[in-house]
Design a protein around this motif. Structure first.
Motif, PDB file in Angstrom:
ATOM      1  N   UNK A 157     -14.986 -64.553 -25.869  1.00 27.37           N
ATOM      2  CA  UNK A 157     -15.458 -63.936 -27.013  1.00 27.37           C
ATOM      3  C   UNK A 157     -15.937 -62.709 -27.429  1.00 27.37           C
ATOM      4  N   UNK A 158     -15.330 -62.141 -28.056  1.00 29.08           N
ATOM      5  CA  UNK A 158     -15.916 -60.329 -28.610  1.00 29.08           C
ATOM      6  C   UNK A 158     -15.745 -60.440 -29.781  1.00 29.08           C
ATOM      7  N   UNK A 159     -17.920 -59.449 -29.768  1.00 32.79           N
ATOM      8  CA  UNK A 159     -18.175 -59.690 -31.578  1.00 32.79           C
ATOM      9  C   UNK A 159     -18.548 -58.372 -31.820  1.00 32.79           C
ATOM     10  N   UNK A 160     -17.997 -57.362 -33.193  1.00 33.55           N
ATOM     11  CA  UNK A 160     -18.430 -56.646 -33.773  1.00 33.55           C
ATOM     12  C   UNK A 160     -19.702 -56.295 -33.904  1.00 33.55           C
ATOM     13  N   UNK A 161     -20.294 -55.298 -33.238  1.00 37.26           N
ATOM     14  CA  UNK A 161     -21.505 -55.538 -33.299  1.00 37.26           C
ATOM     15  C   UNK A 161     -21.969 -54.636 -34.453  1.00 37.26           C
TER      16      UNK A 161
ATOM     17  N   UNK B  18     -18.227 -69.769 -21.165  1.00 34.80           N
ATOM     18  CA  UNK B  18     -17.447 -68.957 -21.640  1.00 34.80           C
ATOM     19  C   UNK B  18     -18.199 -67.190 -21.335  1.00 34.80           C
ATOM     20  N   UNK B  19     -17.224 -66.404 -21.480  1.00 32.48           N
ATOM     21  CA  UNK B  19     -17.822 -64.863 -21.459  1.00 32.48           C
ATOM     22  C   UNK B  19     -17.578 -64.526 -23.332  1.00 32.48           C
ATOM     23  N   UNK B  20     -19.064 -63.891 -23.334  1.00 30.87           N
ATOM     24  CA  UNK B  20     -19.156 -63.097 -24.867  1.00 30.87           C
ATOM     25  C   UNK B  20     -19.088 -62.311 -24.473  1.00 30.87           C
ATOM     26  N   UNK B  21     -18.839 -60.984 -25.406  1.00 27.43           N
ATOM     27  CA  UNK B  21     -18.931 -59.431 -24.812  1.00 27.43           C
ATOM     28  C   UNK B  21     -19.442 -58.638 -26.368  1.00 27.43           C
ATOM     29  N   UNK B  22     -19.990 -58.060 -26.857  1.00 30.38           N
ATOM     30  CA  UNK B  22     -20.661 -57.722 -27.664  1.00 30.38           C
ATOM     31  C   UNK B  22     -19.618 -56.112 -27.604  1.00 30.38           C
ATOM     32  N   UNK B  23     -19.122 -55.317 -28.591  1.00 34.55           N
ATOM     33  CA  UNK B  23     -18.034 -53.664 -29.354  1.00 34.55           C
ATOM     34  C   UNK B  23     -19.496 -53.123 -29.348  1.00 34.55           C
TER      35      UNK B  23
ATOM     36  N   UNK C 206     -14.530 -63.335 -34.896  1.00 36.20           N
ATOM     37  CA  UNK C 206     -14.903 -62.521 -33.616  1.00 36.20           C
ATOM     38  C   UNK C 206     -13.426 -62.193 -32.984  1.00 36.20           C
ATOM     39  N   UNK C 207     -13.157 -62.219 -31.491  1.00 36.32           N
ATOM     40  CA  UNK C 207     -12.074 -62.030 -31.576  1.00 36.32           C
ATOM     41  C   UNK C 207     -11.924 -63.496 -29.751  1.00 36.32           C
ATOM     42  N   UNK C 208     -11.345 -63.927 -30.354  1.00 38.70           N
ATOM     43  CA  UNK C 208     -11.366 -65.053 -28.961  1.00 38.70           C
ATOM     44  C   UNK C 208     -10.119 -65.541 -28.191  1.00 38.70           C
ATOM     45  N   UNK C 209     -10.208 -64.690 -27.153  1.00 40.80           N
ATOM     46  CA  UNK C 209      -8.945 -63.857 -25.703  1.00 40.80           C
ATOM     47  C   UNK C 209      -8.128 -63.105 -27.104  1.00 40.80           C
ATOM     48  N   UNK C 210      -8.772 -62.322 -27.598  1.00 36.85           N
ATOM     49  CA  UNK C 210      -7.770 -61.676 -28.554  1.00 36.85           C
ATOM     50  C   UNK C 210      -6.904 -61.773 -29.645  1.00 36.85           C
ATOM     51  N   UNK C 211      -7.072 -62.334 -30.536  1.00 36.93           N
ATOM     52  CA  UNK C 211      -6.868 -63.388 -31.292  1.00 36.93           C
ATOM     53  C   UNK C 211      -8.033 -63.942 -32.235  1.00 36.93           C
ATOM     54  N   UNK C 212      -7.669 -63.452 -33.769  1.00 35.24           N
ATOM     55  CA  UNK C 212      -8.834 -63.059 -34.742  1.00 35.24           C
ATOM     56  C   UNK C 212      -9.468 -64.551 -35.261  1.00 35.24           C
ATOM     57  N   UNK C 213     -10.640 -64.825 -35.307  1.00 40.03           N
ATOM     58  CA  UNK C 213     -10.833 -65.922 -35.863  1.00 40.03           C
ATOM     59  C   UNK C 213     -12.626 -65.563 -36.978  1.00 40.03           C
TER      60      UNK C 213
END
Length: 79
Positions: A5-9, A29-34, A49-56
């Motif tokens: 799961x990727x988040x934009x700061x 889960x792996x959670x990263x902030x960019x 957020x992005x979940x495995x590269x997919x926009x949610x």
């Protein structure tokens, strides 16, 4: 492989930050902030957020959390 799961700061309002912390406490889960995920139009409008590269997305942080878990479930079913 654990879901990523990727988040934009720039999208981390107080309520989205709480969602991120909840997800970080989940060891499955792996959670990263960019600094930026390149979705500026969406980022300015609603939580996402992005979940495995997919926009949610979600209209609220709580809805985002629900949609993240739904996306993870759907991805697990596909495998």
């Amino acid at each position: 492989m654990r879901p990523l799961i990727e988040f934009c700061i720039n999208n981390l309002t107080d309520d989205v930050l709480e969602i991120k912390k909840k997800l970080e406490s989940d060891p499955s889960l792996d959670v990263i902030e960019y600094g930026c995920l390149g979705n500026c139009g969406i980022c300015a409008q609603q939580p996402y957020a992005l979940v495995n590269g997919e926009l949610v997305t979600g209209d609220t942080a709580e809805e985002l959390l629900e949609n993240i878990y739904k996306a993870i479930e759907e991805m697990e079913i596909q495998f």
